[in-house]
Design a protein around this motif. Structure first.
Motif, PDB file in Angstrom:
ATOM      1  N   LEU A 103       1.691  10.065   7.160  1.00  0.00           N
ATOM      2  CA  LEU A 103       0.198   8.358   7.105  1.00  0.00           C
ATOM      3  C   LEU A 103       1.336   7.348   7.481  1.00  0.00           C
ATOM      4  N   ARG A 108     -10.410   8.336  -0.308  1.00  0.00           N
ATOM      5  CA  ARG A 108      -9.277   9.124   0.326  1.00  0.00           C
ATOM      6  C   ARG A 108      -9.041   9.923   1.641  1.00  0.00           C
ATOM      7  N   GLN A 155      -4.495   6.889  -0.774  1.00  0.00           N
ATOM      8  CA  GLN A 155      -5.511   6.006  -0.978  1.00  0.00           C
ATOM      9  C   GLN A 155      -4.761   4.880  -0.859  1.00  0.00           C
ATOM     10  N   THR A 156      -5.231   3.883   0.039  1.00  0.00           N
ATOM     11  CA  THR A 156      -5.279   2.325  -0.365  1.00  0.00           C
ATOM     12  C   THR A 156      -5.996   1.196  -1.126  1.00  0.00           C
ATOM     13  N   GLN A 163       1.093  -1.529  -0.318  1.00  0.00           N
ATOM     14  CA  GLN A 163      -0.497  -0.189   0.201  1.00  0.00           C
ATOM     15  C   GLN A 163       0.872   1.153   0.143  1.00  0.00           C
ATOM     16  N   LEU A 208      -0.336   4.764  -1.340  1.00  0.00           N
ATOM     17  CA  LEU A 208      -0.295   6.031  -0.161  1.00  0.00           C
ATOM     18  C   LEU A 208       0.363   6.962  -0.627  1.00  0.00           C
TER      19      LEU A 208
END
Length: 189
Positions: free
Chosen positions: A134, A120, A110-111, A101, A105
């Motif tokens: 994040l 998102r 976004q994953t 991910q 990211l």
């Protein structure tokens, strides 16, 4: 003999028109203004995105756990792994998460699950958050705490249940200064 310093008292300047009015003060603008024009992602969409991300990580990690003998050790009836081995496995899971991910990211906030569901992660100003924010504030602390025996599930439950607040921000959102919104698309009304 030593001299004592004298205190100098100053008075605020009075308003010429009204001497009883409080002195004027400039109020600074907030450090981060929130862009509330972006609609918040729904609770169901966030849940479904988390399920998609979990299925993806499980699909990749189960064969790896099988290869390292994780399931054989737990079937022996003795202690599973030592604390050090459990920590290494947790670190490995986090690195695996970043491998799967990390790029999405970094690129879009976004994953895979969030992209699939059209949502998102943004900061309070509506921008894509920094990647370090994040990973180090949103994901790492809660992955680490979820690995703690007995209390890990409780922390994860509290984090997840905070979605029912009015601002729909979980504990990990609050810590990272993020929120989850609907992706802006030209075809959406």
């Amino acid at each position: 003999p030593r001299r004592r310093p004298t205190l100098v008292r100053t008075r605020p300047t009075m308003n010429e028109e009204n001497p009883y009015r409080a002195p004027d003060a400039e109020i600074a603008a907030p450090l981060v203004e929130s862009d509330t024009t972006l609609p918040l992602a729904g609770r169901v969409e966030r849940l479904l995105a988390a399920i998609v991300d979990t299925v993806l990580i499980v699909a990749v990690s189960f064969p790896l756990l099988f290869l390292i003998g994780y399931f054989d050790t737990s079937d022996n009836g003795g202690l599973w792994f030592s604390i050090v081995e459990e920590i290494l496995i947790s670190v490995g899971f986090f690195l695996l998460f970043l491998m799967i991910q990390g790029y999405p990211l970094h690129k879009s906030g976004q994953t895979s699950g969030k992209r699939l569901l059209g949502i998102r992660i943004v900061d309070q100003a509506g921008r894509k958050p920094e990647f370090w924010r994040l990973t180090l504030l949103r994901y790492l602390p809660f992955d680490a705490m979820a690995s703690i025996p007995v209390v890990g599930w409780l922390i994860a439950a509290i984090d997840s249940l905070m979605i029912f607040r009015d601002d729909r921000r979980c504990l990990h959102d609050i810590l990272a200064g993020t929120r989850v919104v609907v992706v802006e698309r030209p075809d959406r009304p």
